[in-house]
Scaffold this motif. Structure first.
Motif, PDB file in Angstrom:
ATOM      1  N   ILE A   1     -12.355 -38.245 -36.534  1.00 44.96           N
ATOM      2  CA  ILE A   1     -12.096 -38.679 -37.913  1.00 44.96           C
ATOM      3  C   ILE A   1     -11.007 -37.816 -38.551  1.00 44.96           C
ATOM      4  O   ILE A   1     -10.110 -38.320 -39.237  1.00 44.96           O
ATOM      5  CB  ILE A   1     -13.397 -38.626 -38.751  1.00 44.96           C
ATOM      6  N   LEU A   2     -11.063 -36.520 -38.315  1.00 47.25           N
ATOM      7  CA  LEU A   2     -10.056 -35.619 -38.880  1.00 47.25           C
ATOM      8  C   LEU A   2      -8.672 -35.886 -38.279  1.00 47.25           C
ATOM      9  O   LEU A   2      -7.660 -35.836 -38.983  1.00 47.25           O
ATOM     10  CB  LEU A   2     -10.455 -34.158 -38.671  1.00 47.25           C
ATOM     11  N   LEU A   3      -8.631 -36.189 -36.999  1.00 42.30           N
ATOM     12  CA  LEU A   3      -7.348 -36.516 -36.362  1.00 42.30           C
ATOM     13  C   LEU A   3      -6.756 -37.799 -36.934  1.00 42.30           C
ATOM     14  O   LEU A   3      -5.544 -37.889 -37.168  1.00 42.30           O
ATOM     15  CB  LEU A   3      -7.520 -36.634 -34.844  1.00 42.30           C
ATOM     16  N   LEU A   4      -7.620 -38.776 -37.158  1.00 41.07           N
ATOM     17  CA  LEU A   4      -7.152 -40.038 -37.753  1.00 41.07           C
ATOM     18  C   LEU A   4      -6.644 -39.807 -39.168  1.00 41.07           C
ATOM     19  O   LEU A   4      -5.590 -40.342 -39.560  1.00 41.07           O
ATOM     20  CB  LEU A   4      -8.277 -41.077 -37.749  1.00 41.07           C
ATOM     21  N   ALA A   5      -7.371 -39.007 -39.934  1.00 42.31           N
ATOM     22  CA  ALA A   5      -6.944 -38.692 -41.301  1.00 42.31           C
ATOM     23  C   ALA A   5      -5.623 -37.935 -41.286  1.00 42.31           C
ATOM     24  O   ALA A   5      -4.737 -38.197 -42.110  1.00 42.31           O
ATOM     25  CB  ALA A   5      -8.026 -37.870 -42.011  1.00 42.31           C
ATOM     26  N   GLU A   6      -5.490 -37.043 -40.349  1.00 44.36           N
ATOM     27  CA  GLU A   6      -4.253 -36.270 -40.237  1.00 44.36           C
ATOM     28  C   GLU A   6      -3.067 -37.179 -39.893  1.00 44.36           C
ATOM     29  O   GLU A   6      -1.971 -36.994 -40.398  1.00 44.36           O
ATOM     30  CB  GLU A   6      -4.422 -35.194 -39.156  1.00 44.36           C
TER      31      GLU A   6
END
Length: 183
Positions: free
Chosen positions: A171-176
Motif C-alpha cells: 500500500i505504501l509503495l502504491l501511495a508513493e
C-alpha cells in the motif's frame, strides 16, 4: 587449470568477519554433496568422505587460516576449532541488529523500498541470531515512526488492520507511486 582454484563462495577471512555467512555456505554445500555428517558430533563417517570434506572446507579458507589449522585432519575437529575462534561474531551481529532495530525510523528513508530493504535486513539478521520479529512488531515500528506530518494517514493505515507487513508495504509503495513523496 583455472577451475582448480575456483571457489564456490568467498573464503573464510582471517579476521572471521564473514564467519557466519561462510558457515551457512559450507553447511549448504556439504549437505548438497552428502557430506554434512562430517561436521556433526558423534557421527561415524568413512575416511574418504572426511577427506573430501576437509579439502572442501580448507579450499574455502584464507591461506593464513589453512596454515594455522594445518594439524587438523578431521572436519569435525576443524569445525569446532573455527567455531570456538569465531562464533562470537553472532553476539556482535545480534547487538548491531538490536541497535539498528531500536533506531530505524520510517521517516528517515527517502523511499519505501529503502525502508523495506533495511527492515528486511534487520529482521533477517535478528532471526539468524535467534530473535524473531513478528508481523505486529514490523507494523508497529512502521506506524510509530511515520513522519509527524502524516499522523492522519498513519491512523487510517492502522484502522485497516493489516495482518502482514508486506501488505502495508504494498500500500505504501502504491501511495508513493502516486505522489512524489511517501504520500
Amino acid at each position: 587449470m583455472s577451475n582448480l582454484n575456483k571457489l564456490d563462495f568467498v573464503a573464510l577471512e582471517v579476521s572471521g568477519r564473514n564467519y557466519l555467512k561462510w558457515t551457512q555456505d559450507v553447511k549448504l554445500h556439504l549437505t548438497a554433496n552428502k557430506m554434512r555428517s562430517t561436521i556433526i558430533a558423534d557421527n561415524i563417517t568413512p575416511e574418504d568422505m572426511k577427506a573430501r570434506a576437509m579439502i572442501f572446507i580448507r579450499k574455502h579458507m584464507e591461506e593464513a587460516l589453512k596454515v594455522e589449522y594445518l594439524a587438523e585432519e578431521d572436519p569435525r575437529s576443524l569445525w569446532v576449532a573455527l567455531e570456538e575462534r569465531f562464533n562470537h561474531q553472532r553476539a556482535i551481529y545480534l547487538a548491531e541488529a538490536r541497535h539498528d532495530w531500536q533506531n530505524i525510523r520510517f521517516q528517515d528513508f527517502k523511499t519505501v523500498n529503502e525502508y523495506n530493504s533495511e527492515i528486511c535486513r534487520i529482521r533477517s539478521l535478528l532471526k539468524f541470531c535467534g530473535e524473531e520479529l513478528t508481523e505486529a512488531d514490523l507494523l508497529e515500528k512502521t506506524f510509530s515512526t511515520f513522519p509527524p506530518s502524516c499522523m492522519v494517514l498513519q491512523q487510517q493505515y492502522r484502522e485497516r488492520n493489516f495482518a502482514r507487513f508486506s501488505e502495508l508495504i504494498t500500500i505504501l509503495l502504491l501511495a508513493e507511486k502516486r505522489t512524489t513523496t511517501y504520500f
